[in-house]
Scaffold this motif. Structure first.
Motif, PDB file in Angstrom:
ATOM      1  N   ALA A  20       0.827  -1.207   0.000  1.00 40.78           N
ATOM      2  CA  ALA A  20       0.000   0.000   0.000  1.00 40.78           C
ATOM      3  C   ALA A  20       0.860   1.255   0.000  1.00 40.78           C
ATOM      4  N   VAL A  21       1.933   1.246   0.793  1.00 46.21           N
ATOM      5  CA  VAL A  21       2.846   2.392   0.809  1.00 46.21           C
ATOM      6  C   VAL A  21       3.467   2.598  -0.566  1.00 46.21           C
ATOM      7  N   ALA A  22       3.861   1.489  -1.209  1.00 48.87           N
ATOM      8  CA  ALA A  22       4.517   1.584  -2.519  1.00 48.87           C
ATOM      9  C   ALA A  22       3.563   2.064  -3.607  1.00 48.87           C
ATOM     10  N   LEU A  23       2.337   1.544  -3.598  1.00 48.89           N
ATOM     11  CA  LEU A  23       1.396   1.867  -4.668  1.00 48.89           C
ATOM     12  C   LEU A  23       0.655   3.183  -4.446  1.00 48.89           C
ATOM     13  N   LEU A  24       0.269   3.435  -3.203  1.00 46.21           N
ATOM     14  CA  LEU A  24      -0.516   4.637  -2.905  1.00 46.21           C
ATOM     15  C   LEU A  24       0.355   5.815  -2.488  1.00 46.21           C
ATOM     16  N   GLY A  25       1.620   5.536  -2.165  1.00 45.11           N
ATOM     17  CA  GLY A  25       2.512   6.591  -1.701  1.00 45.11           C
ATOM     18  C   GLY A  25       2.600   7.795  -2.616  1.00 45.11           C
ATOM     19  N   PRO A  26       2.764   7.607  -3.942  1.00 44.09           N
ATOM     20  CA  PRO A  26       2.854   8.773  -4.827  1.00 44.09           C
ATOM     21  C   PRO A  26       1.622   9.665  -4.791  1.00 44.09           C
ATOM     22  N   PHE A  27       0.462   9.099  -4.428  1.00 48.94           N
ATOM     23  CA  PHE A  27      -0.765   9.905  -4.345  1.00 48.94           C
ATOM     24  C   PHE A  27      -0.938  10.549  -2.977  1.00 48.94           C
ATOM     25  N   LEU A  28      -0.227  10.000  -1.979  1.00 52.24           N
ATOM     26  CA  LEU A  28      -0.341  10.529  -0.617  1.00 52.24           C
ATOM     27  C   LEU A  28       0.720  11.573  -0.309  1.00 52.24           C
ATOM     28  N   GLY A  29       1.857  11.510  -1.012  1.00 48.27           N
ATOM     29  CA  GLY A  29       2.923  12.475  -0.767  1.00 48.27           C
ATOM     30  C   GLY A  29       2.511  13.878  -1.182  1.00 48.27           C
ATOM     31  N   ALA A  30       2.563  14.799  -0.223  1.00 45.98           N
ATOM     32  CA  ALA A  30       2.071  16.153  -0.489  1.00 45.98           C
ATOM     33  C   ALA A  30       3.051  16.968  -1.320  1.00 45.98           C
ATOM     34  N   GLY A  31       4.343  16.782  -1.125  1.00 46.98           N
ATOM     35  CA  GLY A  31       5.336  17.597  -1.799  1.00 46.98           C
ATOM     36  C   GLY A  31       6.053  16.861  -2.906  1.00 46.98           C
ATOM     37  N   SER A  32       7.089  17.518  -3.422  1.00 46.86           N
ATOM     38  CA  SER A  32       7.905  16.911  -4.469  1.00 46.86           C
ATOM     39  C   SER A  32       9.032  16.107  -3.832  1.00 46.86           C
ATOM     40  N   PRO A  33       9.293  14.895  -4.313  1.00 49.09           N
ATOM     41  CA  PRO A  33      10.370  14.088  -3.737  1.00 49.09           C
ATOM     42  C   PRO A  33      11.762  14.560  -4.129  1.00 49.09           C
ATOM     43  N   THR A  34      11.850  15.522  -5.030  1.00 51.67           N
ATOM     44  CA  THR A  34      13.164  15.981  -5.506  1.00 51.67           C
ATOM     45  C   THR A  34      13.481  17.420  -5.092  1.00 51.67           C
ATOM     46  N   THR A  35      12.567  18.076  -4.392  1.00 64.24           N
ATOM     47  CA  THR A  35      12.762  19.476  -4.010  1.00 64.24           C
ATOM     48  C   THR A  35      13.257  19.590  -2.568  1.00 64.24           C
ATOM     49  N   PRO A  36      14.375  20.260  -2.320  1.00 65.70           N
ATOM     50  CA  PRO A  36      14.852  20.456  -0.936  1.00 65.70           C
ATOM     51  C   PRO A  36      13.859  21.281  -0.123  1.00 65.70           C
ATOM     52  N   VAL A  37      13.685  20.884   1.123  1.00 61.20           N
ATOM     53  CA  VAL A  37      12.754  21.591   2.008  1.00 61.20           C
ATOM     54  C   VAL A  37      13.430  22.048   3.287  1.00 61.20           C
ATOM     55  N   GLY A  38      14.723  21.757   3.441  1.00 56.84           N
ATOM     56  CA  GLY A  38      15.424  22.139   4.657  1.00 56.84           C
ATOM     57  C   GLY A  38      16.910  21.874   4.529  1.00 56.84           C
ATOM     58  N   ALA A  39      17.570  21.906   5.666  1.00 60.47           N
ATOM     59  CA  ALA A  39      19.005  21.650   5.695  1.00 60.47           C
ATOM     60  C   ALA A  39      19.274  20.152   5.530  1.00 60.47           C
TER      61      ALA A  39
END
Length: 264
Positions: A20-39
């Motif tokens: 479920a994490v693998a298949l539904l994860g891309p729809f549940l992730g709020a942000g971009s997996p490639t964009t820095p958000v902190g240090a």
């Protein structure tokens, strides 16, 4: 009996959760997996529940986006490997003539090369291609499936009802479908579980080595490799994907063992 049922459902629940994490994860992730958000290597806080990785990207978001490729490639490779190896093994066990023995010897030759070496050679010839992972898994696991299925088929083929079916002129498809496959499905299921685990190991290793579709796309195996340098600062960028992979592998092994026992 109750303990077996509990273990079976526990293993199934763990596997279902990881899938479920693998298949539904891309729809549940709020942000971009490639964009820095902190240090880089920031500890978990209320903004980043699992902290950040070496480039300051949200670990949880990358975790949610990084599983479908590993599990998808492993599942595809397992289906192809089990189908090809199972068919070759059943035919070789049902017809143990010189052609059947020759087919097994050819498949045995493929098992000489280590799986990682096969993966590296294919990846060098086709850089950035995820299908080389599938091909590497098939080339290294199908011969092993064929040997297991051949041994199981040989035992069934020696039974009287198979001889009767042959004598009345049943086709090869009919023999495999009605006489062989129903009696070896337990071994086939258990072997498919073993091959699936091997496929997960190899696809995770490919991500760890940066093979196939590489950065910046997230991959659980790649996440472990790229964040090892910051393990002393925060462990979650390494532990989270490693724990998901380990839990899934253990769950699949337990399920394959239980299904194999039930089917037999």
């Amino acid at each position: 009996m109750g303990g077996l049922v509990i273990r079976r459902w526990t293993a199934f629940s763990v596997c279902a959760l990881v899938v479920a994490v693998a298949l539904l994860g891309p729809f549940l992730g709020a942000g971009s997996p490639t964009t820095p958000v902190g240090a880089p290597f920031q500890p978990p806080d209320h903004h980043c529940l699992l902290g950040t990785d070496k480039l300051g990207r949200d670990v949880l978001t990358r975790l949610l986006h990084g599983g479908y490729l590993v599990l998808g490639l492993s599942a595809l490779a397992t289906v192809v490997s089990t189908a090809l190896g199972g068919l070759a093994g059943m035919l070789a066990g049902l017809y143990p003539n010189r052609w059947g023995r020759l087919a097994i010897r050819v498949l045995d030759a493929l098992t000489v090369a280590p799986p990682l070496l096969v993966l590296l050679v294919l990846a060098a010839g086709f850089p950035g291609c995820d299908l080389v992972i599938v091909l590497a898994v098939v080339l290294t696991t199908a011969p092993m499936s064929a040997r297991v299925v051949r041994a199981a088929t040989s035992a069934v083929a020696a039974q009287g009802y198979v001889e009767v079916a042959r004598a009345r002129g049943d086709s090869v498809f009919s023999l495999l479908r009605h006489d062989i496959l129903p009696n070896i499905r337990g071994q086939l299921l258990a072997d498919a579980g073993v091959r699936f685990v091997a496929a997960i190991y190899l696809s995770s290793t490919a991500g760890f080595l940066g093979l196939g579709h590489g950065a910046p796309a997230p991959n659980w195996g790649q996440m472990v490799a790229e964040n090892l340098a910051g393990l002393s600062l925060t462990a979650w960028p390494v532990l989270a994907p490693a724990m998901l992979l380990a839990a899934f592998v253990i769950g699949v092994n337990l399920l394959a063992d239980q299904w194999g026992r039930v089917a037999t």
